[in-house]
Motif scaffolding. Structure first.
Motif, short mmCIF file in Angstrom:
data_model
loop_
_atom_site.label_atom_id
_atom_site.label_comp_id
_atom_site.label_asym_id
_atom_site.label_seq_id
_atom_site.Cartn_x
_atom_site.Cartn_y
_atom_site.Cartn_z
N ILE A 106 -34.29 -31.79 21.66
CA ILE A 106 -33.20 -32.68 22.08
C ILE A 106 -33.58 -33.40 23.37
O ILE A 106 -33.72 -32.80 24.41
CB ILE A 106 -31.89 -31.89 22.24
CG1 ILE A 106 -31.52 -31.28 20.90
CG2 ILE A 106 -30.79 -32.77 22.78
CD1 ILE A 106 -30.42 -30.25 20.99
N THR B 98 -25.00 -31.80 21.33
CA THR B 98 -25.56 -32.33 20.09
C THR B 98 -24.93 -31.63 18.90
O THR B 98 -24.68 -30.44 18.94
CB THR B 98 -27.10 -32.09 20.09
OG1 THR B 98 -27.67 -32.73 21.22
CG2 THR B 98 -27.75 -32.63 18.83
N LYS C 67 -26.69 -33.70 26.66
CA LYS C 67 -27.26 -32.50 26.03
C LYS C 67 -26.47 -32.04 24.81
O LYS C 67 -27.03 -31.46 23.91
CB LYS C 67 -27.36 -31.35 27.04
CG LYS C 67 -28.20 -31.67 28.25
CD LYS C 67 -29.64 -31.87 27.87
CE LYS C 67 -30.46 -32.12 29.11
NZ LYS C 67 -31.70 -32.81 28.86
N TYR D 142 -33.09 -21.42 17.76
CA TYR D 142 -32.18 -22.19 18.61
C TYR D 142 -32.91 -22.75 19.83
O TYR D 142 -32.76 -23.92 20.18
CB TYR D 142 -30.99 -21.33 19.04
CG TYR D 142 -30.00 -22.05 19.91
CD1 TYR D 142 -29.36 -23.20 19.46
CD2 TYR D 142 -29.70 -21.59 21.18
CE1 TYR D 142 -28.43 -23.86 20.26
CE2 TYR D 142 -28.77 -22.25 21.98
CZ TYR D 142 -28.16 -23.38 21.51
OH TYR D 142 -27.24 -24.04 22.30
N ASN D 143 -33.71 -21.93 20.48
CA ASN D 143 -34.44 -22.39 21.66
C ASN D 143 -35.43 -23.49 21.31
O ASN D 143 -35.59 -24.45 22.07
CB ASN D 143 -35.13 -21.23 22.36
CG ASN D 143 -34.13 -20.35 23.10
OD1 ASN D 143 -33.11 -20.82 23.58
ND2 ASN D 143 -34.42 -19.06 23.17
N ARG E 108 -33.41 -26.70 20.77
CA ARG E 108 -32.98 -27.29 22.04
C ARG E 108 -34.12 -28.09 22.68
O ARG E 108 -33.87 -29.09 23.33
CB ARG E 108 -32.48 -26.20 22.99
CG ARG E 108 -31.12 -25.68 22.57
CD ARG E 108 -30.54 -24.61 23.46
NE ARG E 108 -30.77 -24.88 24.85
CZ ARG E 108 -31.09 -23.95 25.75
NH1 ARG E 108 -31.23 -22.70 25.38
NH2 ARG E 108 -31.26 -24.27 27.00
N ASN E 109 -35.35 -27.67 22.47
CA ASN E 109 -36.49 -28.41 23.01
C ASN E 109 -36.68 -29.76 22.32
O ASN E 109 -37.32 -30.66 22.88
CB ASN E 109 -37.78 -27.59 22.89
CG ASN E 109 -37.78 -26.41 23.84
OD1 ASN E 109 -37.12 -26.41 24.86
ND2 ASN E 109 -38.52 -25.39 23.47
N ILE F 175 -23.93 -27.97 20.17
CA ILE F 175 -24.78 -27.05 20.91
C ILE F 175 -25.04 -27.61 22.29
O ILE F 175 -24.68 -28.75 22.59
CB ILE F 175 -26.11 -26.77 20.18
CG1 ILE F 175 -26.95 -28.04 20.06
CG2 ILE F 175 -25.85 -26.15 18.83
CD1 ILE F 175 -28.35 -27.78 19.52
N ASN F 176 -25.64 -26.78 23.15
CA ASN F 176 -25.96 -27.16 24.53
C ASN F 176 -24.72 -27.41 25.36
O ASN F 176 -24.71 -28.26 26.25
CB ASN F 176 -26.88 -28.38 24.58
CG ASN F 176 -28.30 -28.03 24.30
OD1 ASN F 176 -28.69 -26.87 24.35
ND2 ASN F 176 -29.09 -29.02 23.96
N ARG G 96 -25.65 -23.64 28.00
CA ARG G 96 -26.23 -24.28 26.81
C ARG G 96 -25.91 -23.50 25.54
O ARG G 96 -26.74 -23.33 24.66
CB ARG G 96 -27.74 -24.48 26.96
CG ARG G 96 -28.14 -25.29 28.16
CD ARG G 96 -27.71 -26.73 27.97
NE ARG G 96 -28.07 -27.52 29.13
CZ ARG G 96 -27.23 -28.30 29.77
NH1 ARG G 96 -26.00 -28.42 29.37
NH2 ARG G 96 -27.62 -29.00 30.81
N CYS G 97 -24.65 -23.03 25.47
CA CYS G 97 -24.20 -22.26 24.32
C CYS G 97 -23.45 -23.18 23.35
O CYS G 97 -23.45 -24.39 23.51
CB CYS G 97 -23.35 -21.08 24.77
SG CYS G 97 -22.15 -21.48 26.05
N TRP G 98 -22.80 -22.58 22.34
CA TRP G 98 -22.10 -23.34 21.32
C TRP G 98 -20.63 -23.52 21.69
O TRP G 98 -20.03 -22.67 22.33
CB TRP G 98 -22.16 -22.63 19.98
CG TRP G 98 -23.53 -22.48 19.40
CD1 TRP G 98 -24.72 -22.87 19.95
CD2 TRP G 98 -23.84 -21.89 18.16
NE1 TRP G 98 -25.74 -22.55 19.12
CE2 TRP G 98 -25.23 -21.94 18.00
CE3 TRP G 98 -23.08 -21.30 17.16
CZ2 TRP G 98 -25.87 -21.44 16.88
CZ3 TRP G 98 -23.72 -20.80 16.04
CH2 TRP G 98 -25.10 -20.87 15.91
#
Length: 162
Positions: free
Chosen positions: A89, A97, A95, A82-83, A86-87, A138-139, A144-146
């Protein structure tokens, strides 16, 4: 009467000119988005590859778009993954997505559109079970959670291919 006819004709010409300019602008934006999609590269994370798609689409259209590239909307199976996703995006401040999670078949029973097990989640508090909000973004929020939202919302997306 002639003045009214001339005014109507001028207004019609102006409206057609504006519509043509809007259509040309849309075609140019679509061409730029297509160029952006073809110049972006897939990123390998573990044994799968992911692609961030900046074009804002509703969830179903985002899935169709991923399928045209032999993929699906993305699934996530660990915090590490997940991390890294996120990078990927980069959306000019946007943010939120799409990922490929949905509970449209049974409310509260989430599944990944790519058929992989739903064995990891990162829900914001109280976000996984809202009626008529069946698609996963997400984000969400400062954490930055769901979050589950209406599938008609237009967001960028992440595709996955095995």
């Amino acid at each position: 009467m002639k003045i009214l006819a001339v005014c109507a004709l001028v207004c019609a010409v102006m409206a057609l000119t504006a519509a043509a300019a809007d259509a040309a602008q849309e075609e140019q934006e679509d061409a730029e988005e297509e160029l952006t999609l073809t110049t972006r590269t897939w990123t390998r994370i573990g044994n799968r590859t992911f692609l961030f798609v900046p074009r804002k689409l509703n969830w179903a259209d985002a899935e169709r778009n991923c399928k045209t590239m032999d993929g699906h909307l993305g699934s996530v199976h660990s915090l590490w993954e997940y991390n890294l996703l996120r990078n990927l995006i980069v959306t000019d401040g946007e943010k939120a997505t799409w990922l490929g999670g949905s509970d449209s078949e049974v409310e509260g029973k989430w599944r990944w559109i790519d058929g992989t097990p739903f064995n990891f989640d990162y829900w914001c508090s109280g976000q996984a079970v809202k009626d008529n909000q069946d698609c996963l973004q997400i984000n969400y929020s400062a954490r930055r959670c769901w979050d589950d939202v209406e599938c008609t919302r237009r967001l960028p997306s992440v595709c996955v291919a095995n």
